[in-house]
Design an enzyme around this catalytic site. Structure first.
Site, PDB file in Angstrom:
ATOM      1  N   LYS A 163       0.880  -1.166   0.101  1.00  0.00           N
ATOM      2  CA  LYS A 163       0.025  -0.058   0.046  1.00  0.00           C
ATOM      3  C   LYS A 163       0.764   1.260   0.077  1.00  0.00           C
ATOM      4  O   LYS A 163       0.734   2.219  -0.745  1.00  0.00           O
ATOM      5  CB  LYS A 163      -1.101  -0.269   1.271  1.00  0.00           C
ATOM      6  CG  LYS A 163      -1.969   1.181   1.377  1.00  0.00           C
ATOM      7  CD  LYS A 163      -1.494   2.196   2.173  1.00  0.00           C
ATOM      8  CE  LYS A 163      -2.492   3.581   2.462  1.00  0.00           C
ATOM      9  NZ  LYS A 163      -2.039   4.444   3.475  1.00  0.00           N
ATOM     10  N   ASP A 205      -6.554   1.052   1.307  1.00  0.00           N
ATOM     11  CA  ASP A 205      -6.316   1.271   2.628  1.00  0.00           C
ATOM     12  C   ASP A 205      -7.507   0.658   3.270  1.00  0.00           C
ATOM     13  O   ASP A 205      -8.445  -0.011   2.686  1.00  0.00           O
ATOM     14  CB  ASP A 205      -6.009   2.535   3.348  1.00  0.00           C
ATOM     15  CG  ASP A 205      -7.064   3.614   2.845  1.00  0.00           C
ATOM     16  OD1 ASP A 205      -8.070   3.191   2.260  1.00  0.00           O
ATOM     17  OD2 ASP A 205      -6.787   4.898   3.263  1.00  0.00           O
TER      18      ASP A 205
END
Length: 213
Positions: free
Chosen positions: A124, A142
């Site tokens: 991420k 997220d």
């Protein structure tokens, strides 16, 4: 509303997001790819707002990779303590700064593989840097994007890896860098995890799963 395909739903949701957020700012304050990388690393299990309060002090002490590499991890830890997980984050910041100098001439690398090999940098974080620092098409997912993709029926919600794959299939590649930020801003303003109004939410009122909300 009658049944529509996920692809058509995604297109209509993108239209709502574009109308609400035609111009979007990167939420983490930074000056260059290195300071963005550090800010994103600090944002793990911490709000962007809190990170933005901490990074001015950190970058005043060490605003580039060479200065940061010379700051003891203990000193970094003291500055970033309000962000949480400060022992592990400070060690990661110190180690990755030294690695960037040793392996990459002090520059942040431009590939997922190289970024994800750095301490404290997961997929991420690498995706955010690739998209926001280098303009590479990426779709950082997220926990908030993961939650909204499930809430809107765009993904099964099993894990963030599956959610990223589903969203990349549904939205055109040229829109990924913008739309992931639009979803984050929309979630904060209209579609929070708690105290969420299904009937007034501009997207959930039309496309949301009425159960499990």
């Amino acid at each position: 509303m009658g049944h529509i395909s996920k692809k058509e739903k995604a297109k209509q949701i993108a239209g709502i997001l574009d109308a609400l957020y035609p111009q979007i700012q990167i939420p983490l304050k930074h000056q260059d790819p290195y300071t963005l990388l550090i800010a994103v690393l600090l944002s793990a299990q911490c709000t962007d707002a809190r990170v933005n309060k901490i990074t001015p002090s950190l970058f005043a002490r060490a605003g580039n990779v060479y200065d940061m590499a010379n700051v003891p991890a203990e000193e970094i830890e003291e500055i970033i303590r309000p962000c949480g997980l400060s022992p592990s984050k400070s060690k990661a910041i110190s180690r990755l700064s030294n690695i960037l100098i040793e392996k990459y001439n002090g520059k942040v690398p431009h590939t997922f593989e190289e970024l994800e090999s750095l301490p404290g940098v997961g997929h991420k974080t690498a995706s955010v840097v690739m998209s926001q620092a280098f303009g590479y098409p990426a779709f950082p997912v997220d926990t908030h994007i993961h939650r909204l993709a499930y809430r809107w029926g765009l993904s099964s919600g099993k894990n963030v890896v599956q959610t990223e794959r589903d969203l990349k299939r549904l939205f055109p590649e040229h829109s990924w860098n913008k739309i992931h930020l639009q979803i984050i801003y929309f979630g904060r303003e209209y579609c929070p995890a708690r105290s969420h109004s299904f009937t007034t939410c501009p997207i959930c009122s039309k496309y949301g799963r009425k159960s499990l909300l």
